[in-house]
Design an enzyme around this catalytic site. Sequence first.
Site: not given
Lengths: 488, 411
Positions: A44, A59-60, A62, A185, A263, A326, A416, A449
């Site tokens: 990575e 973060a859905i 689908h 890489v 979408k 994306r 929080c 915060c």
Amino acid sequence: MARKHKTKANGVAGASIVVVGAGVVGSLVARELTRYEGEVRIVEREPDVGWGVTKANSAIVHAGFHERPGTCSARFCVEGNAVFADVCRDLEVPFGRTGAYVLALAEGERAVLEELRGRGEELGVPGLALLDGGEVRKRLPDVNPEVVAALWAPSVGITEPWALAVAAAENAVANGAILHVGEEVTGLTVHGGRVRAVRTDQATYDVDAVVNAAGLAADRIAALAGITVPGLTPRRGEYLLLVDVPPSLREAVLFPVPTAHSKGILVVPTVDGGLLLGPTAADLPPTQREATETTVEGLAFALNGARRLVPDLPVGKVVKVFAGLRPEPADGDFWLGETDIRGFYQAAGMRSPGLTAAPAIARWLAGEIAADLGLAPRPSFSPLRLALPRAADLPPAEWNALIARDPRYGRIVCRCNRVTEGEIAAAIGRGARTVDGVKFRTRAGFGRCQGGTCTDRILALLARETGRDPEEVPVQGPGSALVVGRVR
Amino acid sequence: MRTHRVDVLVVGGGAAGMAAAASAAREGAKTLLVEEGSRLGGVLDQCIHPGFGLHRYREELTGPEFAHRLREDLRGADVWTGQSLLEVEPGRPRARTVGAAGLVEIAAKAVVWAAGARERPLGALRVPGTRPAGIFVAGLAQRLVNIHGLLPGRRALVVGSGDIGLIMARRLHLEGVEVTGVVEIRPYPGGLLRNVVQCLDDFGIPLLLSHTVVEVHGRGRLSGVTLAEVDGSGIPRPETGRFVEVDTLIISVGLVPEVEGIPFAPRDPATGGLAASTRLQTPVPWLFAAGNCLAPFDLVDTVATLGERAGTAAARYARRGLSPAPTVALGRGPGVAVLVPSFLVPGEEVTLYLRASLPLAQARVTVGPDGFGRVVRGVRPAEMIEVRLSPEETKALARSRNVTVEVTTLR
């Protein structure tokens, strides 16, 4: 293909595989590969897992009704949705099956709902139902009163993509994979139509297979292998994040009817009690692979789009605006499987619903690779990974027991989101080296915060636990130190 | 979980909470103060500059000195530091807390909420651009410098001219940071005039009024921001945009009362702070409020005074269990941005704390239908106006259901 045996210097029998990219896709692929004998490395470029496309999306999870039947996205979206809850359970990653409504706000949009339902049913999406306006208003008192109908999709869910990437990478490592972060890489050695080695800025690895899960850099990695892929356009999505919103606004994911392009702007509850508005879908020039800035126009578009669905959004609860890129493949579908170069596999071009599809793609691709290389199953594989304890979510007796073992679990650092010092220390123990690394693993600093109260304590803990001076602790990657020196 | 019984539970160990706990204990109540930090003082501990205590102690103290004075008075109360509040039950004065010794349930007869306020983050302003390292709310920067001895950057711009922002401009300048200026979106400063003079003017730090940050630049670390002038309604004029090279942005754009731990308590719609009477009693009879969780105040002296009053009232409530006195609601009329308290008790002397919406050379503050008035000179939104009403005056207001407070200009 004939079974290949290879004995490495360290004594590992079996194949050597490098997965390029530790996003949600690469991490899950690596985890699935550890079900088989062999040596798996995840390489990575970023200093931590899940910091690319994985970090900033909707973060859905689908359902699949948005996808055209016959595409890879359709197949793996439906399959991914079906296994998502199980994967999240095994990896102890937050997942909530909220369901979703696609809202038709004008008579003319009803037909789109019909079409989506038809598609969804063809694909085997469970539980789809068309609701009339009155029913929608009854279920969702806050939506635009002009709603004329909605498609209800109970299988839609929400998750924490970066948490899934971290969990999958941890589980892969627990099963023997080797994780290299901050390593890029730089080349692939191909001989006789087969990939032989992966060169990075730090080492060279002989390989039997490479998996290109490099997200926005997937076309660059493909080019290193010498194969041609359709263009990859960085598509920017801008978001607004609200916290502490009333539960009535967090019932389900809300979609408008989709356009040919995307979408649309959504209203999405987050697993930790917030609300996400967005994303926009601005296609950028191919060279702009790091343009994650927000814009005046984009934020206004996202907010106005969200207000079409829910007119009275509590805008005063916005604590953060951000953007993610994306990859939008020119052919509109995922790039999956082996390529013309033997041993060079792809799990790339992951446009939406890439997150949903990831667990199913990972399972399938690892199976393909294992079959191609003749890898035997590894009996010691364990799919289970324990999350960091989230002390404040434990029943009182268990929390007390945890504090009795380690009093740091009684000291709340992030007010929080009620994150304890124990959790932060544990996150560092599992590899967090930056302020954001702690934040994404523990949610400390993610709340109302935005770290104004706890960042100094997190910095002090990072410095102490990793034996560095505070000036050496970055927020994100290299060159992002939080503080620059000492007072005089 | 062990249960601890007290008369008065005070949540928060800053100026308001310390004063409340001290006065509740002086009233004879068994008092417990819980503070999440490792020591008492709250934000005072990091305010190492002078300027505190001129009203309360008639001498000029630093923040830690002021906190020390309040701490000295606390002997009658129990104090638990490193103890975080988890929840207060909506129906009764029972709270759960956690600390390094575990979870504790606290059964009280009255609760004083003194959790202060938090700073608004930059994200709340929805400023476009990147999100690099180098952006700090002013209080965080202050803590890094004054508590940890760490320098947030080399070249800074302060966004918002609230008091903490002004004080940090000077503090960073004194530490050798190049402070390029303070930008304020309004046409007048957000902090006290004395801070504008002593923190900016005395050090030659420019104050750019009617300006705002319209874009953040930089990857990794902040590389600069684009500033622009705003028009009369606060909308940036793009043609005035200019790049300012800085590696540090200090954000001081307002305080938000910290009241999330008691979602059942009614709020003042203007400030989001707790609605309370002149006795600092909320509509939840056993819940009292003190300090910046009502609305951000200018002076810690005022916060301490209100804390004392809340502690006394809570102790009396705990002893006698009195239902709330009949109150009259106070409403914000034209010209008033902030008004504390939200209710008054007729027949009792009260002090109203209000902020005007706009600066006015000379103004009249009018209270109620009969128009008790006070003339105030040099009204500035940054500086709270205190209006004291006598028992006779508040008694006369008893007839009205709603009393409106207005600030009007006098020519």
